[in-house]
Write a protein that holds these residues in place. Structure first.
Motif, PDB file in Angstrom:
ATOM      1  N   LYS A 121      31.250   2.681 -46.099  1.00  0.00           N
ATOM      2  CA  LYS A 121      31.703   1.283 -45.971  1.00  0.00           C
ATOM      3  C   LYS A 121      32.351   0.808 -47.272  1.00  0.00           C
ATOM      4  O   LYS A 121      31.686   0.501 -48.259  1.00  0.00           O
ATOM      5  CB  LYS A 121      30.480   0.430 -45.631  1.00  0.00           C
ATOM      6  CG  LYS A 121      30.688  -0.965 -45.194  1.00  0.00           C
ATOM      7  CD  LYS A 121      31.400  -1.214 -43.911  1.00  0.00           C
ATOM      8  CE  LYS A 121      30.793  -1.816 -42.731  1.00  0.00           C
ATOM      9  NZ  LYS A 121      30.932  -1.056 -41.506  1.00  0.00           N
ATOM     10  N   PHE A 123      42.952   4.075 -33.797  1.00  0.00           N
ATOM     11  CA  PHE A 123      42.410   2.895 -34.456  1.00  0.00           C
ATOM     12  C   PHE A 123      41.558   2.156 -33.432  1.00  0.00           C
ATOM     13  O   PHE A 123      41.978   1.996 -32.285  1.00  0.00           O
ATOM     14  CB  PHE A 123      43.542   1.983 -34.943  1.00  0.00           C
ATOM     15  CG  PHE A 123      43.015   0.682 -35.476  1.00  0.00           C
ATOM     16  CD1 PHE A 123      42.546   0.598 -36.779  1.00  0.00           C
ATOM     17  CD2 PHE A 123      42.932  -0.440 -34.673  1.00  0.00           C
ATOM     18  CE1 PHE A 123      41.996  -0.585 -37.262  1.00  0.00           C
ATOM     19  CE2 PHE A 123      42.388  -1.629 -35.143  1.00  0.00           C
ATOM     20  CZ  PHE A 123      41.926  -1.699 -36.438  1.00  0.00           C
ATOM     21  N   HIS A 151      37.589   4.369 -34.505  1.00  0.00           N
ATOM     22  CA  HIS A 151      38.486   4.670 -35.633  1.00  0.00           C
ATOM     23  C   HIS A 151      38.708   6.166 -35.862  1.00  0.00           C
ATOM     24  O   HIS A 151      39.038   6.595 -36.978  1.00  0.00           O
ATOM     25  CB  HIS A 151      37.979   4.029 -36.928  1.00  0.00           C
ATOM     26  CG  HIS A 151      38.012   2.523 -36.923  1.00  0.00           C
ATOM     27  ND1 HIS A 151      38.989   1.793 -36.283  1.00  0.00           N
ATOM     28  CD2 HIS A 151      37.199   1.601 -37.506  1.00  0.00           C
ATOM     29  CE1 HIS A 151      38.766   0.498 -36.470  1.00  0.00           C
ATOM     30  NE2 HIS A 151      37.685   0.356 -37.192  1.00  0.00           N
ATOM     31  N   ARG A 178      37.665   9.831 -40.805  1.00  0.00           N
ATOM     32  CA  ARG A 178      36.871   9.132 -41.832  1.00  0.00           C
ATOM     33  C   ARG A 178      35.456   9.702 -41.920  1.00  0.00           C
ATOM     34  O   ARG A 178      34.700   9.336 -42.813  1.00  0.00           O
ATOM     35  CB  ARG A 178      36.845   7.617 -41.584  1.00  0.00           C
ATOM     36  CG  ARG A 178      36.123   7.195 -40.331  1.00  0.00           C
ATOM     37  CD  ARG A 178      36.038   5.672 -40.224  1.00  0.00           C
ATOM     38  NE  ARG A 178      35.285   5.258 -39.054  1.00  0.00           N
ATOM     39  CZ  ARG A 178      34.760   4.064 -38.894  1.00  0.00           C
ATOM     40  NH1 ARG A 178      34.904   3.145 -39.820  1.00  0.00           N
ATOM     41  NH2 ARG A 178      34.099   3.756 -37.801  1.00  0.00           N
ATOM     42  N   HIS A 190      42.323   1.316 -43.528  1.00  0.00           N
ATOM     43  CA  HIS A 190      41.374   0.231 -43.219  1.00  0.00           C
ATOM     44  C   HIS A 190      40.830  -0.349 -44.536  1.00  0.00           C
ATOM     45  O   HIS A 190      39.620  -0.304 -44.816  1.00  0.00           O
ATOM     46  CB  HIS A 190      40.252   0.825 -42.378  1.00  0.00           C
ATOM     47  CG  HIS A 190      39.289  -0.155 -41.789  1.00  0.00           C
ATOM     48  ND1 HIS A 190      38.769  -1.216 -42.481  1.00  0.00           N
ATOM     49  CD2 HIS A 190      38.731  -0.204 -40.565  1.00  0.00           C
ATOM     50  CE1 HIS A 190      37.932  -1.878 -41.703  1.00  0.00           C
ATOM     51  NE2 HIS A 190      37.897  -1.278 -40.536  1.00  0.00           N
ATOM     52  N   LYS A 222      40.975 -10.647 -31.463  1.00  0.00           N
ATOM     53  CA  LYS A 222      39.908  -9.819 -30.883  1.00  0.00           C
ATOM     54  C   LYS A 222      38.585 -10.580 -30.770  1.00  0.00           C
ATOM     55  O   LYS A 222      37.692 -10.174 -30.041  1.00  0.00           O
ATOM     56  CB  LYS A 222      39.735  -8.539 -31.709  1.00  0.00           C
ATOM     57  CG  LYS A 222      40.897  -7.569 -31.484  1.00  0.00           C
ATOM     58  CD  LYS A 222      40.880  -6.363 -32.383  1.00  0.00           C
ATOM     59  CE  LYS A 222      39.766  -5.390 -32.158  1.00  0.00           C
ATOM     60  NZ  LYS A 222      39.873  -4.199 -33.045  1.00  0.00           N
ATOM     61  N   VAL A 228      46.079  -5.483 -39.455  1.00  0.00           N
ATOM     62  CA  VAL A 228      44.825  -6.077 -38.979  1.00  0.00           C
ATOM     63  C   VAL A 228      44.181  -6.860 -40.119  1.00  0.00           C
ATOM     64  O   VAL A 228      44.157  -6.397 -41.263  1.00  0.00           O
ATOM     65  CB  VAL A 228      43.877  -4.962 -38.469  1.00  0.00           C
ATOM     66  CG1 VAL A 228      42.455  -5.486 -38.264  1.00  0.00           C
ATOM     67  CG2 VAL A 228      44.409  -4.367 -37.176  1.00  0.00           C
ATOM     68  N   GLU A 244      44.645  -4.519 -43.145  1.00  0.00           N
ATOM     69  CA  GLU A 244      44.852  -3.112 -42.839  1.00  0.00           C
ATOM     70  C   GLU A 244      46.292  -2.841 -42.407  1.00  0.00           C
ATOM     71  O   GLU A 244      46.836  -3.570 -41.584  1.00  0.00           O
ATOM     72  CB  GLU A 244      43.874  -2.710 -41.730  1.00  0.00           C
ATOM     73  CG  GLU A 244      42.447  -3.139 -42.052  1.00  0.00           C
ATOM     74  CD  GLU A 244      41.491  -3.015 -40.868  1.00  0.00           C
ATOM     75  OE1 GLU A 244      41.691  -2.119 -40.031  1.00  0.00           O
ATOM     76  OE2 GLU A 244      40.557  -3.828 -40.773  1.00  0.00           O
TER      77      GLU A 244
HETATM   78  O1  LIG Z   1      32.364  -1.043 -38.953  1.00  0.00           O
HETATM   79  P1  LIG Z   1      33.618  -0.268 -38.698  1.00  0.00           P
HETATM   80  O2  LIG Z   1      33.480   0.752 -37.602  1.00  0.00           O
HETATM   81  O3  LIG Z   1      34.139   0.344 -39.953  1.00  0.00           O
HETATM   82  O4  LIG Z   1      34.695  -1.279 -38.179  1.00  0.00           O
HETATM   83  C1  LIG Z   1      34.934  -2.468 -38.821  1.00  0.00           C
HETATM   84  C2  LIG Z   1      36.071  -3.250 -38.156  1.00  0.00           C
HETATM   85  O5  LIG Z   1      37.247  -2.494 -38.244  1.00  0.00           O
HETATM   86  C3  LIG Z   1      38.447  -3.119 -37.794  1.00  0.00           C
HETATM   87  O6  LIG Z   1      38.905  -4.056 -38.685  1.00  0.00           O
HETATM   88  C4  LIG Z   1      38.340  -3.666 -36.395  1.00  0.00           C
HETATM   89  O7  LIG Z   1      39.436  -4.490 -36.066  1.00  0.00           O
HETATM   90  C5  LIG Z   1      37.044  -4.406 -36.217  1.00  0.00           C
HETATM   91  O8  LIG Z   1      36.898  -4.718 -34.844  1.00  0.00           O
HETATM   92  C6  LIG Z   1      35.850  -3.598 -36.710  1.00  0.00           C
HETATM   93  O9  LIG Z   1      34.663  -4.306 -36.528  1.00  0.00           O
END
Ligand SMILES: O=P(O)(O)OC[C@H]1O[C@H](O)[C@H](O)[C@@H](O)[C@@H]1O
Length: 301
Positions: free
Chosen positions: A74, A84, A96, A100, A170, A194, A246, A273
């Motif tokens: 994170k 994505f 995603h 990663r 991201h 969203k 994003v 993003e």
């Molecule tokens: O917690 P993650 O899987 O890394 O995703 C974190 C975020 O990523 C993106 O920005 C998406 O648009 C979100 O919907 C999501 O919650």
């Protein structure tokens, strides 16, 4: 390759040093006359970048991040690829994509003519990736650490069918206080909200964050600016290859629910993003390649 072999083959004096990092994962420490940076080979993820004269890092990295095979780290710049967001085919594969959550290969390290450092990581399909996503691919991430952080993600299709992907840098940007942060250059841009049933809306004025925000902006400009007012700085994002961007901040409730974030971490970052997301899908012909580029510059007041 173990750390010693990586240092022997790819180390450059004190400029590029491989070390075992958190959770035993291999990290690359970069130090040159322009900036310092930290990269995790796992995830192909830049975790930190600070130009020499900058007080604070460009990137947010959670103190509670997981450093475990199979989990995403994170913070920094996670690479979302070859999709994505949620599994586009609804088969329950991880959100995603899978890059990663995988170890990448080191392809090359070098010093640039401007005394910056260039690190190239890469990956290709294996039996395991084909069991998740039945495509041949050659993926390359070119990272340049200089007065700016430059990222180029190149997808080559060595297969015989058209390959369709969505993807993202991201990036978690480190900000002094989200309540004193706004993003400009998205004014009058359409976005998919969203958080509100994927409704399409029009952005009026600069983007401010006062609650959970999760939006896919469409037909975006190639220059976006994050105004980090608390730190008296701006972050300039210049991109190529994307039509979407994003903006994400989880705000208080989700920050508390996410085990890899501190409860109040939502105050400390904004994700802006560089993406090919939603209808911005990339079709790569057999034998060709596609390049997604993002460049980040800190401008101090
Ligand atoms: O917690 P993650 O899987 O890394 O995703 C974190 C975020 O990523 C993106 O920005 C998406 O648009 C979100 O919907 C999501 O919650």
């Amino acid at each position: 390759m173990n750390i010693e072999q990586l240092n022997q083959k790819y180390g450059i004096g004190e400029q590029v040093v491989f070390k075992e990092g958190e959770g035993g994962l291999p990290f690359i420490h970069i130090k040159n006359e322009k900036a310092n940076a930290l990269i995790s080979i796992y995830g192909g993820q830049v975790l930190a970048f600070r130009p020499i004269h900058a007080q604070d890092d460009l990137l947010f990295l959670s103190k509670r991040a997981y450093y475990q095979q199979g989990k995403a780290i994170k913070g920094g710049v996670p690479i979302c690829w070859p999709w994505f967001g949620p599994d586009p085919e609804g088969k329950g594969r991880s959100a995603h994509g899978f890059m990663r959550n995988r170890m990448w290969d080191v392809i090359e390290t070098s010093t640039t003519p401007e005394n910056g450092t260039r690190i190239v990581l890469g990956s290709t399909d294996t039996e395991e990736t084909r069991s998740i996503w039945p495509r041949a691919f050659i993926l390359r991430l070119e990272i340049t650490i200089s007065d700016t952080l430059n990222l180029e993600l190149i997808t080559r299709n060595p297969g015989s069918q058209v390959c369709t992907i969505t993807q993202a840098f991201h990036t978690y940007f480190n900000v002094g206080d989200i309540r004193q942060t706004h993003v400009s250059s998205l004014e009058n841009t359409r976005y998919i909200d969203k958080v509100h049933d994927n409704l399409e809306k029009n952005q009026i004025g600069a983007v401010t964050i006062e609650a959970e925000v999760d939006r896919i902006y469409q037909s975006v400009d190639s220059n976006l600016i994050i105004h980090d007012t608390a730190r008296k700085r701006r972050i300039r994002i210049t991109s190529k290859g994307n039509r979407t961007a994003v903006v994400w901040n989880p705000w208080a409730k989700i920050s508390t629910e996410m085990a890899d974030l501190e409860d109040d971490d939502y105050l400390r970052f904004i994700c802006v993003e560089t993406t090919n997301a939603a209808t911005d899908r990339v079709h790569i012909q057999p034998g060709s390649e596609f390049r997604l580029v993002a460049n980040y510059r800190i401008e101090q007041d």
